[in-house]
Design an enzyme around this catalytic site. Structure first.
Site, PDB file in Angstrom:
ATOM      1  N   ASP A   1      -8.655  -0.877   3.379  1.00  0.00           N
ATOM      2  CA  ASP A   1      -9.610  -1.131   4.239  1.00  0.00           C
ATOM      3  C   ASP A   1      -9.357  -0.842   5.668  1.00  0.00           C
ATOM      4  O   ASP A   1      -8.327  -0.073   5.940  1.00  0.00           O
ATOM      5  CB  ASP A   1      -9.645  -2.597   3.997  1.00  0.00           C
ATOM      6  CG  ASP A   1      -8.344  -3.344   4.837  1.00  0.00           C
ATOM      7  OD1 ASP A   1      -7.489  -3.134   4.383  1.00  0.00           O
ATOM      8  OD2 ASP A   1      -8.907  -4.368   5.573  1.00  0.00           O
TER       9      ASP A   1
ATOM     10  N   GLY B   1      -2.228  -8.805   5.861  1.00  0.00           N
ATOM     11  CA  GLY B   1      -3.342  -8.739   6.541  1.00  0.00           C
ATOM     12  C   GLY B   1      -4.449  -7.415   6.024  1.00  0.00           C
ATOM     13  O   GLY B   1      -4.745  -6.892   7.008  1.00  0.00           O
ATOM     14  N   THR B   2      -4.282  -7.114   4.925  1.00  0.00           N
ATOM     15  CA  THR B   2      -4.960  -5.738   4.468  1.00  0.00           C
ATOM     16  C   THR B   2      -4.751  -5.753   3.087  1.00  0.00           C
ATOM     17  O   THR B   2      -4.462  -6.721   2.258  1.00  0.00           O
ATOM     18  CB  THR B   2      -3.969  -4.404   5.014  1.00  0.00           C
ATOM     19  OG1 THR B   2      -4.682  -3.344   4.940  1.00  0.00           O
ATOM     20  CG2 THR B   2      -2.676  -4.468   4.133  1.00  0.00           C
ATOM     21  N   THR B   3      -5.485  -4.445   2.417  1.00  0.00           N
ATOM     22  CA  THR B   3      -5.799  -4.488   1.322  1.00  0.00           C
ATOM     23  C   THR B   3      -5.570  -2.654   0.900  1.00  0.00           C
ATOM     24  O   THR B   3      -6.007  -2.070   1.654  1.00  0.00           O
ATOM     25  CB  THR B   3      -7.039  -4.546   0.519  1.00  0.00           C
ATOM     26  OG1 THR B   3      -7.397  -6.114   0.729  1.00  0.00           O
ATOM     27  CG2 THR B   3      -6.984  -4.082  -0.887  1.00  0.00           C
TER      28      THR B   3
ATOM     29  N   LYS C   1      -5.456   3.207   7.934  1.00  0.00           N
ATOM     30  CA  LYS C   1      -4.341   2.761   7.504  1.00  0.00           C
ATOM     31  C   LYS C   1      -3.592   3.707   6.401  1.00  0.00           C
ATOM     32  O   LYS C   1      -2.544   3.571   5.872  1.00  0.00           O
ATOM     33  CB  LYS C   1      -4.232   1.440   6.834  1.00  0.00           C
ATOM     34  CG  LYS C   1      -4.547   0.229   7.887  1.00  0.00           C
ATOM     35  CD  LYS C   1      -4.927  -0.924   6.894  1.00  0.00           C
ATOM     36  CE  LYS C   1      -5.715  -1.957   7.654  1.00  0.00           C
ATOM     37  NZ  LYS C   1      -6.097  -3.092   6.998  1.00  0.00           N
TER      38      LYS C   1
END
Length: 217
Positions: A33, A16-18, A50
């Site tokens: 992100d 669930g992220t980039t 993050k």
């Protein structure tokens, strides 16, 4: 980035992220992100940073379970601070990546988190390391991760080139994150970027409405 979900029917882990890291001539860019989700469906936060500083010129990006990733980065910070005092020198980037690798590997049955580690040291200059789920450690000049990365492998392969300038690499990273955030429903918010060079560290935040657009949304 995913927060823990106790639903017994949920299997595996949604990243669930980039996240992204790339070496340029004299430095490295690392970024992500800022969206956190639960189960890859419910967006619980739009403002998660993050990109975590684990030492003066070493940063990591986290993907997977937010709680697990935060636990590992806090432990890594403590290890590296103690290591720096013992050695009377800043830790090497490979040392930071190895600490993350050991923490992930020794707790691979309990943890669901992976990391990109990037930084600069006097021995090898700019470096990027991948610590995957389970504790595998790999060195790469450019790497991407998270659910949004599946949308930008072609872009990264086509556009990344060694020895880019700082400005070129920063634009490359911004474009890559924008493309992923535009397609991946659990990536979004703002783009957090950190530029690490011998001369110091620069934080860059690109708001969502300032990100480049490549298609009609």
């Amino acid at each position: 980035m995913e927060k823990h979900c106790t639903d017994s029917q949920v299997k595996g882990v949604s990243t669930g992220t980039t996240i992204l890291a790339a070496i340029f001539d004299g430095g490295v860019v690392i970024g992500s992100d800022s969206r956190a989700s639960i189960g890859g469906e419910y967006v619980s936060s739009k403002t998660i940073n993050k990109v975590i500083q684990v030492h003066d010129q070493i940063f990591c990006c986290m993907a997977g379970s937010l709680a697990d990733a935060q636990f590992v980065t806090k432990a890594a910070k403590s290890h590296l601070a103690f290591h720096s005092v013992q050695m009377e020198n800043p830790p090497l980037v490979i040392a930071a990546a190895s600490v993350l690798k050991e923490l992930c590997y020794k707790n691979k049955e309990e943890l669901q988190a992976g990391f990109l580690t990037a930084g600069w040291d006097r021995k090898k200059g700019p470096q990027v390391y991948v610590v995957s789920l389970g504790g595998m450690l790999v060195s790469q000049p450019v790497t991407i991760g998270g659910s949004g990365s599946t949308y930008i492998y072609g872009y990264v392969d086509a556009k990344y080139k060694p020895n880019m300038s700082r400005e070129e690499c920063l634009q490359f990273a911004t474009n890559a994150l924008a493309l992923a955030m535009g397609r991946d429903n659990v990536s979004g918010g703002v783009a957090h970027l950190v530029v690490i060079q011998e001369t110091g560290v620069e934080h860059v935040v690109v708001p969502g409405d300032k990100l480049p657009k490549f298609h009609d949304e």
